[in-house]
Scaffold this motif. Sequence first.
Motif, PDB file in Angstrom:
ATOM      1  N   ALA A 164       0.731  -1.205  -0.106  1.00  0.00           N
ATOM      2  CA  ALA A 164       0.087  -0.012   0.003  1.00  0.00           C
ATOM      3  C   ALA A 164       0.902   1.301   0.193  1.00  0.00           C
ATOM      4  O   ALA A 164       0.509   2.329  -0.600  1.00  0.00           O
ATOM      5  CB  ALA A 164      -0.786   0.017   1.209  1.00  0.00           C
ATOM      6  N   ALA A 165       1.895   1.197   0.700  1.00  0.00           N
ATOM      7  CA  ALA A 165       2.936   2.404   0.962  1.00  0.00           C
ATOM      8  C   ALA A 165       3.471   2.468  -0.545  1.00  0.00           C
ATOM      9  O   ALA A 165       3.500   3.754  -1.022  1.00  0.00           O
ATOM     10  CB  ALA A 165       4.030   2.230   1.874  1.00  0.00           C
ATOM     11  N   ARG A 166       4.026   1.511  -1.276  1.00  0.00           N
ATOM     12  CA  ARG A 166       4.442   1.640  -2.697  1.00  0.00           C
ATOM     13  C   ARG A 166       3.597   2.435  -3.509  1.00  0.00           C
ATOM     14  O   ARG A 166       3.797   3.212  -4.151  1.00  0.00           O
ATOM     15  CB  ARG A 166       5.056   0.194  -3.096  1.00  0.00           C
ATOM     16  N   ALA A 167       2.431   1.790  -3.575  1.00  0.00           N
ATOM     17  CA  ALA A 167       0.983   2.165  -4.249  1.00  0.00           C
ATOM     18  C   ALA A 167       1.126   3.803  -3.995  1.00  0.00           C
ATOM     19  O   ALA A 167       0.660   4.648  -5.038  1.00  0.00           O
ATOM     20  CB  ALA A 167      -0.053   1.486  -4.022  1.00  0.00           C
ATOM     21  N   ARG A 168       0.801   4.319  -2.750  1.00  0.00           N
ATOM     22  CA  ARG A 168       0.426   5.558  -2.354  1.00  0.00           C
ATOM     23  C   ARG A 168       1.951   6.496  -3.139  1.00  0.00           C
ATOM     24  O   ARG A 168       1.620   7.558  -3.624  1.00  0.00           O
ATOM     25  CB  ARG A 168       0.521   5.762  -1.174  1.00  0.00           C
ATOM     26  N   VAL A 169       3.144   5.996  -2.908  1.00  0.00           N
ATOM     27  CA  VAL A 169       4.155   6.816  -3.469  1.00  0.00           C
ATOM     28  C   VAL A 169       4.033   6.856  -4.744  1.00  0.00           C
ATOM     29  O   VAL A 169       4.382   7.990  -5.421  1.00  0.00           O
ATOM     30  CB  VAL A 169       5.693   6.319  -2.873  1.00  0.00           C
ATOM     31  N   GLU A 170       3.874   5.747  -5.513  1.00  0.00           N
ATOM     32  CA  GLU A 170       3.745   5.806  -7.087  1.00  0.00           C
ATOM     33  C   GLU A 170       2.672   6.797  -7.334  1.00  0.00           C
ATOM     34  O   GLU A 170       2.698   7.439  -8.460  1.00  0.00           O
ATOM     35  CB  GLU A 170       3.532   4.354  -7.435  1.00  0.00           C
ATOM     36  N   THR A 171       1.496   6.846  -6.961  1.00  0.00           N
ATOM     37  CA  THR A 171       0.333   7.549  -7.152  1.00  0.00           C
ATOM     38  C   THR A 171       0.790   8.982  -6.960  1.00  0.00           C
ATOM     39  O   THR A 171       0.425   9.776  -7.773  1.00  0.00           O
ATOM     40  CB  THR A 171      -1.089   7.355  -6.288  1.00  0.00           C
ATOM     41  N   GLU A 172       1.251   9.528  -5.745  1.00  0.00           N
ATOM     42  CA  GLU A 172       1.572  10.710  -5.617  1.00  0.00           C
ATOM     43  C   GLU A 172       2.582  11.297  -6.504  1.00  0.00           C
ATOM     44  O   GLU A 172       2.667  12.497  -6.478  1.00  0.00           O
ATOM     45  CB  GLU A 172       1.831  10.914  -4.005  1.00  0.00           C
ATOM     46  N   THR A 173       3.426  10.486  -7.018  1.00  0.00           N
ATOM     47  CA  THR A 173       4.753  10.908  -7.710  1.00  0.00           C
ATOM     48  C   THR A 173       4.633  10.963  -9.187  1.00  0.00           C
ATOM     49  O   THR A 173       5.314  11.286 -10.171  1.00  0.00           O
ATOM     50  CB  THR A 173       5.891  10.409  -7.336  1.00  0.00           C
ATOM     51  N   ALA A 189       0.165  15.246   9.914  1.00  0.00           N
ATOM     52  CA  ALA A 189       1.638  15.310   9.972  1.00  0.00           C
ATOM     53  C   ALA A 189       2.452  14.513   8.949  1.00  0.00           C
ATOM     54  O   ALA A 189       3.239  14.907   8.379  1.00  0.00           O
ATOM     55  CB  ALA A 189       2.223  15.070  11.417  1.00  0.00           C
ATOM     56  N   LEU A 190       1.945  13.233   8.857  1.00  0.00           N
ATOM     57  CA  LEU A 190       2.574  12.209   7.962  1.00  0.00           C
ATOM     58  C   LEU A 190       2.306  12.754   6.441  1.00  0.00           C
ATOM     59  O   LEU A 190       3.327  12.836   5.764  1.00  0.00           O
ATOM     60  CB  LEU A 190       1.787  10.927   8.019  1.00  0.00           C
ATOM     61  N   THR A 191       1.172  13.079   6.066  1.00  0.00           N
ATOM     62  CA  THR A 191       1.110  13.858   4.965  1.00  0.00           C
ATOM     63  C   THR A 191       1.798  14.944   4.514  1.00  0.00           C
ATOM     64  O   THR A 191       2.685  15.087   3.467  1.00  0.00           O
ATOM     65  CB  THR A 191      -0.353  14.193   4.661  1.00  0.00           C
ATOM     66  N   LEU A 232       8.622  13.852  -1.125  1.00  0.00           N
ATOM     67  CA  LEU A 232       8.243  13.339  -2.447  1.00  0.00           C
ATOM     68  C   LEU A 232       8.162  14.533  -3.466  1.00  0.00           C
ATOM     69  O   LEU A 232       8.126  14.345  -4.505  1.00  0.00           O
ATOM     70  CB  LEU A 232       6.777  12.620  -2.636  1.00  0.00           C
ATOM     71  N   GLN A 233       8.134  15.726  -2.959  1.00  0.00           N
ATOM     72  CA  GLN A 233       7.995  17.106  -3.830  1.00  0.00           C
ATOM     73  C   GLN A 233       9.141  16.751  -5.021  1.00  0.00           C
ATOM     74  O   GLN A 233       8.833  17.329  -6.082  1.00  0.00           O
ATOM     75  CB  GLN A 233       8.282  18.249  -3.059  1.00  0.00           C
ATOM     76  N   PRO A 234      10.489  16.540  -4.555  1.00  0.00           N
ATOM     77  CA  PRO A 234      11.499  16.708  -5.801  1.00  0.00           C
ATOM     78  C   PRO A 234      10.890  15.639  -6.861  1.00  0.00           C
ATOM     79  O   PRO A 234      11.531  15.607  -7.963  1.00  0.00           O
ATOM     80  CB  PRO A 234      12.936  16.184  -5.145  1.00  0.00           C
ATOM     81  N   TRP A 235      10.358  14.591  -6.435  1.00  0.00           N
ATOM     82  CA  TRP A 235       9.911  13.575  -7.551  1.00  0.00           C
ATOM     83  C   TRP A 235       8.551  13.775  -8.327  1.00  0.00           C
ATOM     84  O   TRP A 235       8.287  12.951  -9.249  1.00  0.00           O
ATOM     85  CB  TRP A 235       9.857  12.236  -7.045  1.00  0.00           C
ATOM     86  N   ARG A 236       8.048  14.712  -7.918  1.00  0.00           N
ATOM     87  CA  ARG A 236       6.719  15.015  -8.578  1.00  0.00           C
ATOM     88  C   ARG A 236       6.991  15.902  -9.976  1.00  0.00           C
ATOM     89  O   ARG A 236       7.846  16.812  -9.874  1.00  0.00           O
ATOM     90  CB  ARG A 236       5.902  16.157  -7.698  1.00  0.00           C
ATOM     91  N   GLU A 237       6.384  15.589 -10.863  1.00  0.00           N
ATOM     92  CA  GLU A 237       6.536  16.226 -12.349  1.00  0.00           C
ATOM     93  C   GLU A 237       5.662  17.397 -12.425  1.00  0.00           C
ATOM     94  O   GLU A 237       4.591  17.248 -12.123  1.00  0.00           O
ATOM     95  CB  GLU A 237       6.182  15.173 -13.154  1.00  0.00           C
ATOM     96  N   VAL A 238       6.319  18.406 -12.774  1.00  0.00           N
ATOM     97  CA  VAL A 238       5.627  19.630 -12.792  1.00  0.00           C
ATOM     98  C   VAL A 238       5.344  19.881 -14.268  1.00  0.00           C
ATOM     99  O   VAL A 238       6.241  19.730 -15.371  1.00  0.00           O
ATOM    100  CB  VAL A 238       6.528  21.024 -12.171  1.00  0.00           C
ATOM    101  N   ARG A 239       4.240  20.028 -14.541  1.00  0.00           N
ATOM    102  CA  ARG A 239       3.767  20.184 -15.937  1.00  0.00           C
ATOM    103  C   ARG A 239       3.168  21.761 -16.003  1.00  0.00           C
ATOM    104  O   ARG A 239       2.209  22.220 -15.407  1.00  0.00           O
ATOM    105  CB  ARG A 239       2.737  19.349 -16.646  1.00  0.00           C
ATOM    106  N   ILE A 240       3.571  22.461 -17.070  1.00  0.00           N
ATOM    107  CA  ILE A 240       2.960  23.867 -17.452  1.00  0.00           C
ATOM    108  C   ILE A 240       2.090  23.800 -18.734  1.00  0.00           C
ATOM    109  O   ILE A 240       2.192  22.995 -19.569  1.00  0.00           O
ATOM    110  CB  ILE A 240       4.154  24.851 -17.679  1.00  0.00           C
TER     111      ILE A 240
END
Length: 191
Positions: free
Chosen positions: A40-49, A174-176, A183-191
């Motif tokens: 579940a943790a892997r899936a959350r990280v994958e979804t968020e990034t 707090a966890l969020t 995870l912020q550095p791994w999120r893809e930013v699209r303009i």
Amino acid sequence: MHITTLTPPSGEPLSLADAKAFARVGSDHDDALIGQLIAAARARVETETGLALVTQSLRLTLQDWPIGVLEQGVMRLPRRPAQGLTAVRLTDGVEATLITDQFQLTPGLSPQLKPQSGLAWPWPHSVHQWIEIDWVAGFGAAETVPEDLVHAVKRIVAFGVEHQGSRDWRAHEALTTELDEWLQPWREVRI
């Protein structure tokens, strides 16, 4: 746009032993639960990034090419890093026309799919056809997943063990917040 997992990851980015050590669990009573928390943790990280942590095969199903693809000449795949293109086809669910050789994929963290030089984007021949794109995504095996992403998975698992059944919204908040920073550095930013 719909993503289907064709071949799930062969393993998780975090072993049961490492998860238990991080969460300070000494017994084997909750091994099944901790295994579920890891997935579940892997899936959350994958979804968020928008990442695929461990190698897996995916399929993207489209009714037609996304807006902007024709003007830009490339399409960004929604799960990254991409390792390779497996297939591109036009299908109605019964018959399929394989058009993989008309495309090239730039692998990596910014995977770009584009037609081979001089070719146009092929379109479905009717409203009953759609586009399927199959590719392999992920960093590779568990040991090749970047450590900060593995740490995020560890934190989610430890939180799940510590707050099992808890409805403490402040702890969840707090966890969020902590995960957002990791995870912020791994999120893809699209303009």
